[in-house]
Motif scaffolding. Structure first.
Motif, short mmCIF file in Angstrom:
data_model
loop_
_atom_site.label_atom_id
_atom_site.label_comp_id
_atom_site.label_asym_id
_atom_site.label_seq_id
_atom_site.Cartn_x
_atom_site.Cartn_y
_atom_site.Cartn_z
N LEU A 16 -2.93 -8.50 -12.78
CA LEU A 16 -2.97 -7.05 -12.52
C LEU A 16 -3.52 -6.75 -11.12
N CYS A 17 -4.53 -7.49 -10.71
CA CYS A 17 -5.17 -7.23 -9.42
C CYS A 17 -4.43 -7.86 -8.25
N TYR A 18 -3.77 -8.96 -8.50
CA TYR A 18 -2.99 -9.67 -7.48
C TYR A 18 -1.55 -9.80 -8.00
N PRO A 19 -0.78 -8.71 -7.99
CA PRO A 19 0.52 -8.74 -8.66
C PRO A 19 1.52 -9.76 -8.13
N HIS A 20 1.42 -10.13 -6.85
CA HIS A 20 2.41 -11.04 -6.28
C HIS A 20 1.82 -12.38 -5.84
N THR A 21 0.54 -12.57 -6.03
CA THR A 21 -0.15 -13.78 -5.58
C THR A 21 0.05 -14.91 -6.59
N GLU A 36 -18.90 -17.02 -18.17
CA GLU A 36 -19.67 -16.54 -17.02
C GLU A 36 -18.74 -16.26 -15.84
N LEU A 37 -17.75 -17.12 -15.64
CA LEU A 37 -16.75 -16.85 -14.60
C LEU A 37 -16.00 -15.57 -14.93
N SER A 38 -15.65 -15.38 -16.17
CA SER A 38 -14.96 -14.16 -16.58
C SER A 38 -15.81 -12.92 -16.26
N ASN A 39 -17.12 -13.04 -16.49
CA ASN A 39 -18.01 -11.90 -16.22
C ASN A 39 -18.07 -11.53 -14.74
N ARG A 40 -17.90 -12.51 -13.84
CA ARG A 40 -17.98 -12.22 -12.41
C ARG A 40 -16.62 -12.07 -11.75
N LEU A 41 -15.56 -12.15 -12.53
CA LEU A 41 -14.21 -12.17 -11.97
C LEU A 41 -13.91 -10.94 -11.10
N MET A 42 -14.25 -9.76 -11.56
CA MET A 42 -13.93 -8.55 -10.78
C MET A 42 -14.69 -8.53 -9.46
N ASP A 43 -15.92 -9.03 -9.44
CA ASP A 43 -16.66 -9.11 -8.18
C ASP A 43 -15.97 -10.07 -7.21
N THR A 58 2.08 -16.41 -18.19
CA THR A 58 1.67 -15.53 -17.10
C THR A 58 2.68 -15.63 -15.96
N ASP A 59 3.19 -14.49 -15.53
CA ASP A 59 4.14 -14.49 -14.42
C ASP A 59 3.53 -15.12 -13.17
N ASN A 60 4.35 -15.89 -12.47
CA ASN A 60 3.97 -16.49 -11.18
C ASN A 60 2.67 -17.29 -11.29
N CYS A 61 2.57 -18.07 -12.38
CA CYS A 61 1.39 -18.91 -12.60
C CYS A 61 1.85 -20.34 -12.84
N VAL A 62 1.24 -21.26 -12.13
CA VAL A 62 1.57 -22.68 -12.23
C VAL A 62 0.44 -23.39 -12.97
N PHE A 63 0.81 -24.27 -13.87
CA PHE A 63 -0.18 -25.14 -14.51
C PHE A 63 -0.21 -26.43 -13.72
N LEU A 64 -1.35 -26.74 -13.13
CA LEU A 64 -1.52 -27.95 -12.33
C LEU A 64 -2.16 -29.02 -13.21
N ASP A 65 -1.33 -29.91 -13.71
CA ASP A 65 -1.81 -30.97 -14.60
C ASP A 65 -2.25 -32.16 -13.74
N VAL A 66 -3.55 -32.42 -13.71
CA VAL A 66 -4.08 -33.51 -12.90
C VAL A 66 -4.38 -34.77 -13.73
N LEU A 122 -9.70 -17.83 -20.54
CA LEU A 122 -8.89 -18.03 -19.34
C LEU A 122 -7.58 -17.25 -19.42
N THR A 123 -6.99 -17.15 -20.60
CA THR A 123 -5.78 -16.36 -20.78
C THR A 123 -6.02 -14.91 -20.38
N SER A 124 -7.13 -14.36 -20.82
CA SER A 124 -7.46 -12.97 -20.47
C SER A 124 -7.76 -12.84 -18.98
N MET A 125 -8.37 -13.85 -18.38
CA MET A 125 -8.64 -13.83 -16.94
C MET A 125 -7.35 -13.87 -16.14
N LEU A 126 -6.39 -14.67 -16.57
CA LEU A 126 -5.10 -14.72 -15.88
C LEU A 126 -4.42 -13.35 -15.90
N GLN A 127 -4.54 -12.65 -17.01
CA GLN A 127 -3.93 -11.33 -17.11
C GLN A 127 -4.61 -10.34 -16.16
#
Length: 179
Positions: A85-90, A38-45, A122-130, A76-81
């Motif tokens: 694409l939408c936030y290339p440097h974020t 469901e998060l994936s479905n609303r991601l672009m919005d 994923t470039d410029n992606c951190v895994f936050l292990d809590v 989530l892997t597809s969402m990160l991609q």
């Protein structure tokens, strides 16, 4: 002030982020009860509504795991991609799932391993292990990290998670004033 877009489920939605993350402008886009698809479905919005965050944090999969739907790391892997694409440097922050007492340890370890792999790919992606901070700083009797339902976070749980987020943001933005 760092502008942090937080995407996720009730754990995100119910956080008092103004209190727990001083110095961070949190755009809270958590929805209680939501599954990862469901998060994936609303991601672009969500991307359209927040075009220039300084960082994006994703915490999703709790509800999937509770219902035994173990396939969500692929979503989530597809969402990160898409986010990349939408936030290339974020910077993107993919949060591990919390060590909920109600969930089998081997299931939690498996999905968190897959999430860590997704972040690493994923470039410029951190895994936050809590998981480690929760196990170290939340004691079942005196400082429980979870409410009686064993899923939702107590005040202590939010403090521990916020501490981990703050440490992550300090590494990503060393010159930013964080509380």
């Amino acid at each position: 002030m760092i502008k942090l877009l937080m995407l996720g489920d009730s754990l995100v939605e119910w956080g008092d982020w103004g209190k727990h993350l001083p110095g961070v402008a949190v755009i809270n886009r958590g929805i209680a009860g939501e599954m990862t698809e469901e998060l994936s479905n609303r991601l672009m919005d969500e991307i359209d509504a927040c075009p220039e965050p300084d960082a994006v944090l994703i915490e999703s999969g709790t509800n999937n795991l509770l219902f035994g739907y173990m396939f969500f790391p692929a979503i989530l892997t597809s969402m990160l991609q898409r986010l990349r694409l939408c936030y290339p440097h974020t910077p993107l922050i993919l949060c591990s799932l919390m060590p909920m007492p109600i969930v089998a340890a081997h299931d939690l370890e498996q999905v968190n391993r897959e999430l860590a792999q997704a972040a690493a790919a994923t470039d410029n992606c951190v895994f936050l292990d809590v998981v480690g901070p929760f196990r170290e700083q939340c004691l079942p009797i005196t400082h429980p990290g979870f409410l009686n339902d064993q899923v939702h976070l107590s005040t202590r749980g939010y403090q521990v998670w916020a501490g981990a987020i703050t440490r992550c943001l300090r590494e990503l933005f060393p010159d930013a004033p964080l509380g």
